[in-house]
Enzyme design. Structure first.
Site, PDB file in Angstrom:
ATOM      1  N   GLY A  13      46.995  42.885  51.826  1.00 15.07           N
ATOM      2  CA  GLY A  13      46.077  41.795  52.144  1.00 15.07           C
ATOM      3  C   GLY A  13      46.845  40.607  52.698  1.00 15.07           C
ATOM      4  CG  LEU A  14      46.464  35.676  53.272  1.00 12.49           C
ATOM      5  CD1 LEU A  14      46.613  35.591  54.781  1.00 12.49           C
ATOM      6  CD2 LEU A  14      45.536  34.567  52.785  1.00 12.49           C
ATOM      7  CB  SER A  42      42.757  38.949  52.796  1.00 11.67           C
ATOM      8  OG  SER A  42      43.560  38.777  51.655  1.00 11.67           O
ATOM      9  N   GLY A  47      34.426  31.843  53.695  1.00  9.64           N
ATOM     10  CA  GLY A  47      34.393  30.373  53.701  1.00  9.64           C
ATOM     11  C   GLY A  47      35.522  29.802  54.524  1.00  9.64           C
ATOM     12  CD  GLU A 113      33.916  26.554  51.192  1.00 11.84           C
ATOM     13  OE1 GLU A 113      34.503  26.877  50.158  1.00 11.84           O
ATOM     14  OE2 GLU A 113      33.866  27.270  52.202  1.00 11.84           O
ATOM     15  CG  HIS A 231      30.146  33.985  44.996  1.00 12.45           C
ATOM     16  ND1 HIS A 231      28.916  33.562  45.419  1.00 12.45           N
ATOM     17  CD2 HIS A 231      31.043  33.390  45.805  1.00 12.45           C
ATOM     18  CE1 HIS A 231      29.080  32.746  46.455  1.00 12.45           C
ATOM     19  NE2 HIS A 231      30.369  32.632  46.709  1.00 12.45           N
ATOM     20  NE  ARG A 277      32.657  29.883  44.355  1.00 11.71           N
ATOM     21  CZ  ARG A 277      33.565  30.419  45.131  1.00 11.71           C
ATOM     22  NH1 ARG A 277      34.573  31.044  44.601  1.00 11.71           N
ATOM     23  NH2 ARG A 277      33.460  30.328  46.423  1.00 11.71           N
ATOM     24  CG  HIS A 336      33.771  35.802  44.362  1.00 14.12           C
ATOM     25  ND1 HIS A 336      33.574  36.588  45.474  1.00 14.12           N
ATOM     26  CD2 HIS A 336      34.252  34.619  44.809  1.00 14.12           C
ATOM     27  CE1 HIS A 336      33.911  35.900  46.552  1.00 14.12           C
ATOM     28  NE2 HIS A 336      34.345  34.713  46.180  1.00 14.12           N
ATOM     29  NE  ARG A 371      38.330  31.210  44.093  1.00 17.22           N
ATOM     30  CZ  ARG A 371      37.882  31.670  45.263  1.00 17.22           C
ATOM     31  NH1 ARG A 371      38.687  31.704  46.306  1.00 17.22           N
ATOM     32  NH2 ARG A 371      36.662  32.108  45.398  1.00 17.22           N
ATOM     33  CG  LEU A 377      41.511  33.016  51.851  1.00 16.51           C
ATOM     34  CD1 LEU A 377      40.742  32.680  53.127  1.00 16.51           C
ATOM     35  CD2 LEU A 377      42.005  34.455  51.913  1.00 16.51           C
TER      36      LEU A 377
HETATM   37  C1  LIG Z   1      33.656  38.507  49.777  1.00 17.55           C
HETATM   38  C2  LIG Z   1      34.780  37.567  49.473  1.00 17.55           C
HETATM   39  C3  LIG Z   1      34.819  36.303  50.062  1.00 17.55           C
HETATM   40  C4  LIG Z   1      35.850  35.414  49.777  1.00 17.55           C
HETATM   41  N1  LIG Z   1      35.900  34.206  50.422  1.00 17.55           N
HETATM   42  C5  LIG Z   1      36.955  33.392  50.229  1.00 17.55           C
HETATM   43  C6  LIG Z   1      37.104  32.188  50.976  1.00 17.55           C
HETATM   44  O1  LIG Z   1      36.284  31.867  51.827  1.00 17.55           O
HETATM   45  N2  LIG Z   1      38.182  31.404  50.734  1.00 17.55           N
HETATM   46  C7  LIG Z   1      39.128  31.730  49.800  1.00 17.55           C
HETATM   47  O2  LIG Z   1      40.085  30.980  49.624  1.00 17.55           O
HETATM   48  N3  LIG Z   1      39.034  32.874  49.102  1.00 17.55           N
HETATM   49  C8  LIG Z   1      37.979  33.715  49.304  1.00 17.55           C
HETATM   50  N4  LIG Z   1      37.898  34.884  48.599  1.00 17.55           N
HETATM   51  C9  LIG Z   1      39.019  35.255  47.723  1.00 17.55           C
HETATM   52  C10 LIG Z   1      40.180  35.704  48.595  1.00 17.55           C
HETATM   53  O3  LIG Z   1      39.698  36.482  49.661  1.00 17.55           O
HETATM   54  C11 LIG Z   1      41.183  36.497  47.801  1.00 17.55           C
HETATM   55  O4  LIG Z   1      41.531  35.832  46.633  1.00 17.55           O
HETATM   56  C12 LIG Z   1      42.442  36.721  48.621  1.00 17.55           C
HETATM   57  O5  LIG Z   1      42.099  37.280  49.851  1.00 17.55           O
HETATM   58  C13 LIG Z   1      43.388  37.604  47.867  1.00 17.55           C
HETATM   59  O6  LIG Z   1      44.409  38.010  48.744  1.00 17.55           O
HETATM   60  P1  LIG Z   1      45.449  39.064  48.235  1.00 17.55           P
HETATM   61  O7  LIG Z   1      46.398  39.299  49.354  1.00 17.55           O
HETATM   62  O8  LIG Z   1      45.999  38.640  46.938  1.00 17.55           O
HETATM   63  O9  LIG Z   1      44.576  40.367  47.914  1.00 17.55           O
HETATM   64  P2  LIG Z   1      43.671  41.280  48.873  1.00 17.55           P
HETATM   65  O10 LIG Z   1      43.383  40.651  50.163  1.00 17.55           O
HETATM   66  O11 LIG Z   1      42.516  41.739  48.056  1.00 17.55           O
HETATM   67  O12 LIG Z   1      44.631  42.508  49.155  1.00 17.55           O
HETATM   68  C14 LIG Z   1      44.985  43.380  48.112  1.00 17.55           C
HETATM   69  C15 LIG Z   1      45.634  44.577  48.739  1.00 17.55           C
HETATM   70  O13 LIG Z   1      46.153  45.412  47.719  1.00 17.55           O
HETATM   71  C16 LIG Z   1      45.796  46.753  48.005  1.00 17.55           C
HETATM   72  N5  LIG Z   1      45.839  47.538  46.774  1.00 17.55           N
HETATM   73  C17 LIG Z   1      44.925  47.639  45.776  1.00 17.55           C
HETATM   74  N6  LIG Z   1      45.366  48.509  44.845  1.00 17.55           N
HETATM   75  C18 LIG Z   1      46.572  48.958  45.258  1.00 17.55           C
HETATM   76  C19 LIG Z   1      47.526  49.859  44.729  1.00 17.55           C
HETATM   77  N7  LIG Z   1      47.327  50.492  43.570  1.00 17.55           N
HETATM   78  N8  LIG Z   1      48.646  50.079  45.438  1.00 17.55           N
HETATM   79  C20 LIG Z   1      48.875  49.449  46.610  1.00 17.55           C
HETATM   80  N9  LIG Z   1      48.012  48.558  47.158  1.00 17.55           N
HETATM   81  C21 LIG Z   1      46.874  48.334  46.484  1.00 17.55           C
HETATM   82  C22 LIG Z   1      44.429  46.650  48.660  1.00 17.55           C
HETATM   83  O14 LIG Z   1      44.100  47.800  49.365  1.00 17.55           O
HETATM   84  C23 LIG Z   1      44.682  45.448  49.559  1.00 17.55           C
HETATM   85  O15 LIG Z   1      45.330  45.840  50.733  1.00 17.55           O
HETATM   86  C24 LIG Z   1      36.867  35.787  48.864  1.00 17.55           C
HETATM   87  C25 LIG Z   1      36.822  37.043  48.259  1.00 17.55           C
HETATM   88  C26 LIG Z   1      35.794  37.936  48.564  1.00 17.55           C
HETATM   89  C27 LIG Z   1      35.774  39.279  47.911  1.00 17.55           C
END
Ligand SMILES: Cc1cc2nc3c(=O)[nH]c(=O)nc-3n(C[C@H](O)[C@H](O)[C@H](O)COP(=O)(O)OP(=O)(O)OC[C@H]3O[C@@H](n4cnc5c(N)ncnc54)[C@H](O)[C@@H]3O)c2cc1C
Length: 519
Positions: A13-14, A42, A47, A113, A231, A277, A336, A371, A377
């Site tokens: 992800g991000l 991500s 938002g 927001e 959420h 929230r 969420h 949060r 993000l």
């Molecule tokens: C619908 C939605 C809307 C949102 N809107 C916002 C917003 O507007 N602003 C904001 O700040 N936050 C928002 N959030 C929260 C935010 O998107 C997340 O907190 C953030 O993207 C998390 O990033 P990350 O890289 O930690 O995880 P993620 O982007 O969830 O990436 C996790 C990665 O780990 C991988 N993974 C999972 N299990 C395993 C495993 N066992 N082995 C290897 N890889 C694995 C997944 O496939 C994925 O690639 C939102 C969340 C959702 C669900």
């Protein structure tokens, strides 16, 4: 077993992709269960990213809002650090090619927001922020020679020795296989949160706490696992996961009404629909429980503009046969965001050597008990960079290493769909928006049984570990605070205004005591 000098990043992800780029020129191996861009929260973020970009807004005001939303347990040093560097990250993402919304003069369009005291959120085309940021990073990662991406693989276990973490066991993601050990000098966990442990969630299907669980099983300490954010406005149209009606809609003036047409947030909080929230979520949950179907009404605030300015929302409405220009959107509460996770210090270091963590899998102290919108993000960006810099400093020189091509032996077992459903329904029923001791104890007993029955399936065991940590910490916190609400302890207790620190061994001890009572 395969040896690699590459830094292994678990997730795509991000947090993972930003860290992979930051680590250049160190060779990196990204473990990605899906093709890049899919399966990560991500990409679904609608938002945007919170950052104080221009005066009169300031990092100090952003930090103060973060602390207020966090209900007394935000680490003020962390909030100060993250909000101070937020602007730099937006400028860097812009330079990488993210097309943030700008006005005619080229200034960032800032959006308001919930619980922010200023318009402070940068977006892309209304609700496309996550998708467009991820596309930008994916393009850069695909072009980066130091990054190898292993798609269709997932982490199932950490390997440890007396020096700390020494490797990651990975298996195929699409079909069962036996795991293969990848030895590495450093592991960065960026595997996302736990929303999918709940039957009602906005998170992609793979985001079910597996990565937090595998770290906990290796002995990493967790922080604040009981704090889960629900959420308030997921679409209530029978889809799993539930699509999100972004908070930005309420920022634009959309209101919440019930089946009787009443604006039920007005008597609940002075900020009404823009209250924190957890407060909005509990009010919506109460309307659902009372059978007065809660709905988000964008008609007066946005009219037909909702279609052009919020294309994701418009698409979901179209799929469900709802016309948001003329009718309100049915909404319900859904898991969420996980404020808790693997405990991380300012450099993203976990309690285990050679193990770093960033993004939603971590708990840094930024969010406290609740949060602030669009800080998720931001936290992923800030800690991805901090962790990458710390890892690079510890490894000192960039190793030159070849790509690896693991071959997975036959083995493993498919996940038991019935057990998974029971797990998720248990979490929603007893560890959800409203909790009490009897329900939490019941949840722990069910989790113990499920884990014993599915002991062969490491993915399932990882989920059970995280679920157990959430439920055990929720049982131990005998008060209500932020996202954690106890019907039997509805007040906030100032004496409990501390973060939780807990290991899996401690959570299992709580679970064992509960089980004894159930026998
Ligand atoms: C619908 C939605 C809307 C949102 N809107 C916002 C917003 O507007 N602003 C904001 O700040 N936050 C928002 N959030 C929260 C935010 O998107 C997340 O907190 C953030 O993207 C998390 O990033 P990350 O890289 O930690 O995880 P993620 O982007 O969830 O990436 C996790 C990665 O780990 C991988 N993974 C999972 N299990 C395993 C495993 N066992 N082995 C290897 N890889 C694995 C997944 O496939 C994925 O690639 C939102 C969340 C959702 C669900």
């Amino acid at each position: 077993m395969l040896d690699t000098g590459r830094i292994v990043i678990v997730g795509a992800g991000l947090g993972a992709l930003y860290a992979a780029l930051e680590l250049a020129p160190h060779p990196v191996l990204v473990i990605s269960p899906e093709p890049l861009g899919r399966g990560a929260s991500s990409s679904w973020a609608q938002g945007g990213v919170a950052a104080a970009m221009e005066r009169p807004d300031s990092p100090e005001a952003h930090a103060a809002d973060t602390q207020r939303a966090g209900a007394g347990t935000v680490d003020s040093r962390v909030a100060a650090m993250v909000t101070r560097v937020a602007r730099d990250h937006i400028l860097d993402l812009t330079e990488l090619g993210t097309p943030f919304d700008r006005d005619a003069a080229g200034n960032y369009v800032m959006n308001r927001e919930a619980a922010h005291s200023a318009a402070r959120v940068v977006r892309v085309k209304g609700d496309q922020a996550g998708h467009r940021i991820m596309q930008t990073l994916i393009t850069a990662v695909r072009a980066a020679r130091h990054v190898q991406v292993l798609e269709n693989t997932q982490a199932v276990r950490l390997e440890t020795n007396e020096d700390g973490v020494s490797g990651v066991w990975i298996s195929r993601a699409d079909t069962p296989s036996a795991p293969v050990l990848i030895r590495t000098p450093a592991v960065l966990l960026a595997g996302g949160g736990s929303g999918g442990l709940y039957a009602h969630t906005t998170n992609p299907p793979r985001i079910r706490g597996q990565v937090i669980g595998l770290a906990a099983r290796a002995g990493a300490r967790l922080a604040d696992p009981e704090f889960v954010q629900f959420h308030p406005t997921a679409f209530d149209i029978g889809e799993d996961p539930a699509p999100l009606a972004t908070e930005a809609l309420r920022g634009e003036g959309a209101v919440l009404i019930n089946a009787e047409g009443a604006r039920f947030m007005l008597p609940v909080h002075p900020d009404a629909e823009l209250a924190p929230r957890d407060i909005v979520a509990r009010a919506i949950f109460a309307e659902t429980q009372a059978g007065r179907r809660p709905m988000l009404d964008t008609r007066a605030a946005l009219g037909a503009e909702v279609l052009s300015r919020f294309p994701t929302v418009a698409q979901t409405c179209a799929r469900a046969g709802i016309d948001p220009v003329t009718e309100p959107i049915p909404v319900a509460v859904a898991a969420h965001y996980h404020m808790g996770g693997v405990e991380a210090d300012m450099q993203g270091r976990s309690s285990l050597r050679n193990l770093w963590v960033c993004g939603e899998a971590s708990s840094t102290g930024l969010h406290g008990a609740n949060r602030l919108a669009s800080n998720g993000l931001l936290e992923a960006l800030v800690y991805a960079r901090n962790a990458a810099q710390d890892i690079a400093a510890q490894l000192q020189t960039a190793a030159d290493c070849a790509e690896i091509a693991p071959e997975f032996p036959v083995g493993g077992c498919p996940m038991d769909a019935k057990a998974l459903t029971t797990l998720r329904e248990t979490m929603t029923a007893f560890v959800g928006v409203r909790r009490d001791a009897a329900g939490l104890r019941r949840a722990l007993a069910i989790l113990a049984r499920l884990e014993a029955e599915q002991a062969e399936d490491e993915n399932f065991v990882n989920m059970c570990a995280t679920a157990t940590l959430i439920a055990a910490a929720a049982l131990a916190r005998q008060e209500s605070r932020g996202g954690h609400y106890r019907d039997d302890y509805p007040e906030t207790d100032p004496a409990q205004a501390q973060r939780t620190r807990i290991t899996l061994a401690e959570a299992l001890a709580i679970r064992a005591r509960v089980q004894e009572d159930f026998q």
